[in-house]
Design an enzyme around this catalytic site. Structure first.
Site, mmCIF file in Angstrom:
data_model
loop_
_atom_site.group_PDB
_atom_site.id
_atom_site.type_symbol
_atom_site.label_atom_id
_atom_site.label_comp_id
_atom_site.label_asym_id
_atom_site.label_seq_id
_atom_site.Cartn_x
_atom_site.Cartn_y
_atom_site.Cartn_z
ATOM 1 C CG HIS A 55 -19.613 12.380 -57.345
ATOM 2 N ND1 HIS A 55 -20.489 13.514 -57.184
ATOM 3 C CD2 HIS A 55 -19.822 11.849 -58.548
ATOM 4 C CE1 HIS A 55 -21.128 13.546 -58.389
ATOM 5 N NE2 HIS A 55 -20.739 12.461 -59.036
ATOM 6 C CG HIS B 218 -16.879 14.390 -59.593
ATOM 7 N ND1 HIS B 218 -16.116 15.302 -60.290
ATOM 8 C CD2 HIS B 218 -17.712 13.963 -60.588
ATOM 9 C CE1 HIS B 218 -16.757 15.617 -61.392
ATOM 10 N NE2 HIS B 218 -17.445 14.716 -61.819
ATOM 11 N NE ARG C 190 -21.834 7.255 -60.962
ATOM 12 C CZ ARG C 190 -21.957 8.648 -61.170
ATOM 13 N NH1 ARG C 190 -22.546 8.702 -62.543
ATOM 14 N NH2 ARG C 190 -21.773 9.482 -60.617
ATOM 15 C CD GLU D 69 -16.693 12.970 -66.049
ATOM 16 O OE1 GLU D 69 -16.432 12.715 -64.694
ATOM 17 O OE2 GLU D 69 -16.577 11.840 -66.842
ATOM 18 C CG LEU E 56 -20.113 17.554 -59.255
ATOM 19 C CD1 LEU E 56 -18.749 16.618 -58.924
ATOM 20 C CD2 LEU E 56 -21.189 16.894 -60.058
ATOM 21 C CG PHE F 275 -19.887 12.965 -69.454
ATOM 22 C CD1 PHE F 275 -20.445 14.067 -69.622
ATOM 23 C CD2 PHE F 275 -19.574 12.635 -68.055
ATOM 24 C CE1 PHE F 275 -20.837 14.967 -68.743
ATOM 25 C CE2 PHE F 275 -20.109 13.308 -67.194
ATOM 26 C CZ PHE F 275 -20.799 14.596 -67.215
ATOM 27 N NE ARG G 27 -17.241 11.229 -63.073
ATOM 28 C CZ ARG G 27 -18.489 11.167 -62.965
ATOM 29 N NH1 ARG G 27 -19.274 10.748 -62.068
ATOM 30 N NH2 ARG G 27 -19.281 12.353 -63.540
ATOM 31 C CD GLN H 199 -17.176 8.080 -60.143
ATOM 32 O OE1 GLN H 199 -18.378 8.632 -60.112
ATOM 33 N NE2 GLN H 199 -16.666 7.353 -60.783
HETATM 34 C C1 FAD Z 1 -23.701 17.047 -57.370
HETATM 35 C C2 FAD Z 1 -23.916 15.810 -58.299
HETATM 36 C C3 FAD Z 1 -23.728 15.516 -59.625
HETATM 37 C C4 FAD Z 1 -24.162 14.437 -60.382
HETATM 38 N N1 FAD Z 1 -24.367 14.535 -61.653
HETATM 39 C C5 FAD Z 1 -24.545 13.271 -62.401
HETATM 40 C C6 FAD Z 1 -24.532 13.304 -63.721
HETATM 41 O O1 FAD Z 1 -24.378 14.178 -64.359
HETATM 42 N N2 FAD Z 1 -24.868 12.290 -64.337
HETATM 43 C C7 FAD Z 1 -25.132 11.097 -63.680
HETATM 44 O O2 FAD Z 1 -25.469 10.039 -64.354
HETATM 45 N N3 FAD Z 1 -25.210 10.857 -62.191
HETATM 46 C C8 FAD Z 1 -24.688 12.008 -61.693
HETATM 47 N N4 FAD Z 1 -24.764 12.306 -60.069
HETATM 48 C C9 FAD Z 1 -25.173 10.940 -59.446
HETATM 49 C C10 FAD Z 1 -26.414 10.814 -59.629
HETATM 50 O O3 FAD Z 1 -27.140 12.044 -59.357
HETATM 51 C C11 FAD Z 1 -27.263 9.970 -58.217
HETATM 52 O O4 FAD Z 1 -26.494 8.823 -58.352
HETATM 53 C C12 FAD Z 1 -28.743 9.704 -58.491
HETATM 54 O O5 FAD Z 1 -29.296 10.727 -58.743
HETATM 55 C C13 FAD Z 1 -29.143 9.031 -57.430
HETATM 56 O O6 FAD Z 1 -30.665 8.613 -57.556
HETATM 57 P P1 FAD Z 1 -31.304 7.924 -56.622
HETATM 58 O O7 FAD Z 1 -32.833 7.887 -57.170
HETATM 59 O O8 FAD Z 1 -30.813 6.472 -56.389
HETATM 60 O O9 FAD Z 1 -31.419 8.572 -55.242
HETATM 61 P P2 FAD Z 1 -31.716 10.228 -54.796
HETATM 62 O O10 FAD Z 1 -32.221 11.069 -55.936
HETATM 63 O O11 FAD Z 1 -30.623 10.382 -53.824
HETATM 64 O O12 FAD Z 1 -33.138 9.964 -54.153
HETATM 65 C C14 FAD Z 1 -32.997 9.269 -52.632
HETATM 66 C C15 FAD Z 1 -34.502 9.238 -52.090
HETATM 67 O O13 FAD Z 1 -34.727 8.348 -51.141
HETATM 68 C C16 FAD Z 1 -35.353 9.061 -49.959
HETATM 69 N N5 FAD Z 1 -34.935 8.386 -48.888
HETATM 70 C C17 FAD Z 1 -33.653 8.216 -48.348
HETATM 71 N N6 FAD Z 1 -33.783 7.775 -47.054
HETATM 72 C C18 FAD Z 1 -34.970 7.293 -46.830
HETATM 73 C C19 FAD Z 1 -35.695 7.052 -45.667
HETATM 74 N N7 FAD Z 1 -34.913 6.526 -44.547
HETATM 75 N N8 FAD Z 1 -36.715 7.154 -45.792
HETATM 76 C C20 FAD Z 1 -37.688 7.746 -46.817
HETATM 77 N N9 FAD Z 1 -36.972 8.066 -47.768
HETATM 78 C C21 FAD Z 1 -35.711 8.063 -47.776
HETATM 79 C C22 FAD Z 1 -34.757 10.518 -50.060
HETATM 80 O O14 FAD Z 1 -35.728 11.416 -49.525
HETATM 81 C C23 FAD Z 1 -34.890 10.678 -51.674
HETATM 82 O O15 FAD Z 1 -36.327 10.803 -52.073
HETATM 83 C C24 FAD Z 1 -24.435 13.120 -59.550
HETATM 84 C C25 FAD Z 1 -24.462 13.052 -58.231
HETATM 85 C C26 FAD Z 1 -24.147 14.482 -57.393
HETATM 86 C C27 FAD Z 1 -24.140 14.252 -56.098
#
Ligand code: FAD
Ligand code: SF4
Ligand code: SF4
Ligand code: FES
Lengths: 231, 588
Positions: free
Chosen positions: B353, B242, B398, B255, B252, B119, B286, B240
């Site tokens: 991203h 992407h 990142r 990578e 997306l 990666f 990135r 970031q």
């Molecule tokens: C398309 C894509 C591909 C990616 N691929 C990778 C990868 O291969 N490897 C990697 O390391 N990272 C990757 N990333 C980044 C990574 O996926 C995210 O940074 C990470 O999953 C975020 O996780 P999280 O638990 O912080 O938030 P999220 O999974 O976004 O969860 C947020 C949670 O908060 C809740 N929430 C938000 N606001 C409120 C509110 N006001 N009240 C109640 N609940 C709320 C939502 O309902 C949800 O449950 C990718 C991102 C994207 C967009």
């Protein structure tokens, strides 16, 4: 483009009714969800669930011209006009295109959707051969959108007793996992006349799964295992 | 009006990867946990992560957490805090193995161990050559991870509040956080969730830009609520882009495609990354790849009729590799670009991203703010993890796969800190302030009562277009100054939104308006922090200050909503046990 959307707001409506919309779509609007977002700009009282807009979160399942699917990966050009949209059939409507998924998730939870292995975990990963891992392909990808279960007549009639295609596909996902030790208990749990055996292989579920999964085949494999176990 | 109060040991806002990792730990310990989410947990945006989770398991050859740490520090352009980075890289193998024990269906090697792919930015031996460090489940790693974590929570019987939106933080006179107000979408009811400890795991706010890989729900809620509660936001100028979002759609393309051997081409068919990053080529960090692509486009070497995209070629990998390792990508390209990558290259552009900045925390997940001369004084009862938090592990940029690692490590670490804190708090809850719910109630009442206010879609569109044009991959001084004015001018509209839908049941128009108020704080923090930082570092690239300036800017930004005040705090260059990785020029 013309749409007929089933609307219902329990605050104000005695029963669901259809509302017509005529929208000017922009060239960037490729998917049905893009069109719905545009309709919502005209009429913000239209309620629907949506999040990822790429067919992976399972939020925006609905009945599209008579067939269940995800709005975000349904191409507008493939749709016949007027596009008729309704909430997923067979589950209570909360409002407009939003259904109450309680029964659906209760059935998913009922199959103990987690790996069961009571041995103390090793220091490193539990080993699994690429071949054993391949057994999970076509199963673990389920996004719990409910397109399948809400197109299954057996689920419509017995949502509280029949596990339904999504739940059964997930049950098999754990039965098939070389790391899981509870296959027998899982089969026992599906033995009664309803939980598994209400499936009559009508295949509606396979036809609608937006991820191309095959619940009927998974159900068939569970049935095979039960037969083999009995002899 | 007094709101109903529900009491828990721990309140977790967000049930994505970070929230679920934390709720599992806390409910396993027997605590009373409420996990709130705007969507059913497995619909959180972690589900979209494709490429993998980074950890030095060494399954494919020699690897070490220390190399992972070096790569992460370098990737961060030295803005990451080295204690937090060491912590994450050391813990990474443990949390990935745990995930395997939870049942995650990782891809496998012939010997049964977890398969790992190369990666961007991940190297062996301190930058020498690419290393295979990204553990994956085909190109559906996030989906497999999120479901496995949810399934564990079903096992430990976490209490979920699904389709509840948190509105505001409740603090007492000493500044302690006592919980949140939240709105139940199905009924429109507003309730206080009181917790001895509260964790924010609300994900990123990538929707501040017009072109984004992020889901509709990624509206910066956690960050907005935090800003309104008087807590500063850290390093919000760093977003970031992407390199490979599908041109036009934003969806997306991981990578991992380049990890498996795909590469980028300009309109002359040239593999241009060889010019910008001779060693790592298409697997450079990135920010480096996105900038190279934007440069190619700017200098007239973009592809297509308008010269506005770059091509990602992977057909030479062959149908077998594509179907086995990148099946979801093939599906997405066919759906969203009308292209079958087995035959043709995919049109891609740099797309917003990931939010590197966020709620300031230490590596225990405790939220920290400057107070009485201490730059990192703990806000009692308040924790943040995942994309909304800023520990700061990712600094100015990142590395791919490090977000999933971060949310596992920080989700667990903050839960363990909360356990200690909750124990120390004892059996009783503290008294809520008398006016605990008033602020939220008045915000919702204002929305419902508004006539002749601003339109939600139009206002959101203006914010997104302004951010895209004024604060994108390349940042120009005059554009930033204008951008600040434009964003400030939108404050009035955001405070006076009008919605047509006044009903209580599942009023999504109201939800979107409340989200927009959070998105606005996220955008405003970004624009103001970006305009102020007069250097180029990681994802923040200024035309007028084109070099990194360690003498003046090796420091974190802190933006306060009150008066748009900016403060700065030192980067922690001291790791926990190893030697400092000293700043140097960043070449790939
Ligand atoms: C398309 C894509 C591909 C990616 N691929 C990778 C990868 O291969 N490897 C990697 O390391 N990272 C990757 N990333 C980044 C990574 O996926 C995210 O940074 C990470 O999953 C975020 O996780 P999280 O638990 O912080 O938030 P999220 O999974 O976004 O969860 C947020 C949670 O908060 C809740 N929430 C938000 N606001 C409120 C509110 N006001 N009240 C109640 N609940 C709320 C939502 O309902 C949800 O449950 C990718 C991102 C994207 C967009
Ligand atoms: S095959 Fe079985 S589960 Fe699928 S739709 Fe038919 S009855 Fe339902
Ligand atoms: S099996 Fe397919 S249709 Fe059924 S819930 Fe899973 S993804 Fe949806
Ligand atoms: S919006 Fe996520 S599946 Fe359609």
């Amino acid at each position: 483009m013309k749409f007929r959307i089933e609307r219902f707001n329990p605050d104000t409506d005695a029963k669901p009714y259809f509302k017509e919309y005529d929208v000017d779509l922009k060239p960037a609007d490729r998917m049905l969800l893009d069109a719905l977002v545009r309709i919502k700009m005209m009429d913000d009282t239209l309620s629907l669930r949506r999040s990822c807009r790429e067919g992976i979160c399972g939020s925006d399942a609905m009945n599209i011209n008579g067939k269940n699917g995800l709005a975000c990966i349904t191409k507008i050009v493939d749709l016949k006009e007027p596009v008729v949209l309704r909430a997923l059939p067979g589950l209570p409507i909360i409002r407009d295109l939003i259904v109450d998924m309680t029964h659906f998730f209760a059935q998913y939870h009922s199959i103990k959707p987690y790996l069961i292995n009571d041995e103390p975990p090793p220091e490193r990963e539990r080993l699994q051969s690429p071949h054993e891992r391949a057994e999970l392909d076509g199963l673990y990808e389920c996004i719990l959108c409910a397109c399948c279960s809400t197109s299954c007549p057996s689920f419509w009639w017995n949502p509280d007793k029949f596990v339904g295609p999504a739940g059964l596909l997930n049950a098999y996902r754990f039965i098939a996992d070389s790391r899981d030790q509870a296959a027998n208990a899982r089969l026992d749990d599906l033995k009664d006349p309803y939980r598994l055996f209400r499936c009559h292989s009508i295949m509606n579920c396979v036809d609608v799964c937006p991820k191309g999964l095959n619940p009927t085949s998974a159900i068939g494999k569970i049935k095979d295992m039960m037969v083999r176990r009995a002899v | 009006m007094a709101l109903p109060v529900r009491k828990f040991d721990a309140v977790i806002v967000g049930a994505g990867g970070a929230g679920l990792r934390a709720s599992y730990e806390l409910s396993k310990a027997g605590l009373k946990v409420a996990a709130l989410s705007k969507v059913f947990p497995t619909r959180s945006h972690t589900v979209a992560a494709q490429g993998g989770v980074g950890a030095a398991l060494g399954n494919m050859g020699e690897d070490s957490w220390h190399w992972h740490m070096y790569d992460t520090v370098k990737g961060s352009d030295w803005l990451g805090d080295q204690d937090a980075i060491e912590f994450m890289c050391r813990m990474a193998p443990e949390v990935v193995i745990e995930l395997e024990h939870f049942g995650m269906p990782f891809d496998r090697n012939d010997n049964g161990t977890i398969y790992q792919r190369p990666f961007g930015g991940h190297t062996a031996n301190f930058g020498e050559k690419p290393v295979q460090r990204s553990s994956c489940a085909a190109d559906r790693t996030g989906h497999a991870m999120l479901h496995a974590l949810y399934q564990r929570n079903v096992h430990t019987k976490t209490q979920f509040f699904v389709e509840w939106m948190a509105l505001d933080i409740i603090r007492d006179a000493e500044g302690r956080v006592l919980g949140v107000t939240a709105l139940e979408m199905e009924t429109g009811d507003i309730v206080i969730f009181q917790g001895k400890a509260t964790l924010f795991a609300t994900g990123g706010g990538g929707r501040i830009f017009a072109s984004s890989t992020n889901a509709f729900i990624n509206m910066g809620d956690g960050v907005g609520m935090t800003a309104r509660a008087g807590i500063p936001l850290e390093d919000m100028e760093f977003w970031q882009f992407h390199p490979t979002g599908v041109a036009g759609a934003g969806v997306l393309i991981t990578e991992g495609v380049r990890g498996e051997g795909g590469y980028l081409l300009n309109k002359n068919g040239e593999r241009f990354m060889e010019r910008y990053a001779p060693t790592m080529k298409d697997l450079a960090s990135r920010d480096v790849v996105s900038r190279a692509m934007a440069t190619e486009i700017k200098e007239g070497r973009g592809c297509g009729p308008h010269g506005d995209y770059i091509l990602l070629k992977l057909d030479h990998l062959g149908a077998d590799v594509i179907n086995k390792r990148l099946p979801g990508i093939r599906e997405s390209a066919i759906k969203f670009a009308n292209i079958d990558p087995v035959k043709e290259p995919i049109p891609v552009v740099p797309t917003c991203h990931y939010q590197m900045g966020g709620i300031p925390t230490n590596y225990h997940g405790e939220v920290v703010v400057p107070k009485g001369g201490n730059p990192s004084s703990v806000v009692p009862g308040f924790y943040a993890a995942g994309e909304c938090g800023c520990a700061s592990i990712h600094g100015a940029n990142r590395l791919g796969t490090n977000s999933l690692t971060d949310l596992l490590v920080m989700g667990k670490s903050s839960a363990l800190s909360m356990l200690d804190y909750i124990k120390a708090e004892g059996p009783k809850h503290r008294d809520l302030p008398k006016d605990a719910g008033d602020f939220s109630l008045s915000r919702v009442a204002a929305l419902d009562g508004k006539k002749g206010g601003a339109n939600v879609d139009k206002t959101r569109g203006e914010i997104q277009r302004t951010m895209q044009a004024h604060c994108g991959v390349f940042r120009f001084p005059d554009m930033l100054v204008q951008g600040v004015d434009k964003i400030k001018a939108l404050a009035d509209s955001v405070a006076n939104l009008e919605i047509g839908d006044k009903s209580k049941v599942f009023n999504t128009a109201r939800i979107e308006a409340l989200e927009l108020q959070n998105l606005y704080e996220t955008a405003r923090a970004t624009m103001i922090s970006a305009e102020a930082r007069k250097e180029t570092r990681g994802a923040h690239d200024r035309a007028d200050f084109h070099q990194r300036d360690d003498n003046n800017w090796l420091k974190h930004t802190l933006w306060y909503k009150e008066g748009d005040k900016l403060e700065y705090k030192a980067v922690n260059l001291k790791p926990l046990t190893v030697e400092t990785i000293p700043p140097k020029a960043r070449v790939y």
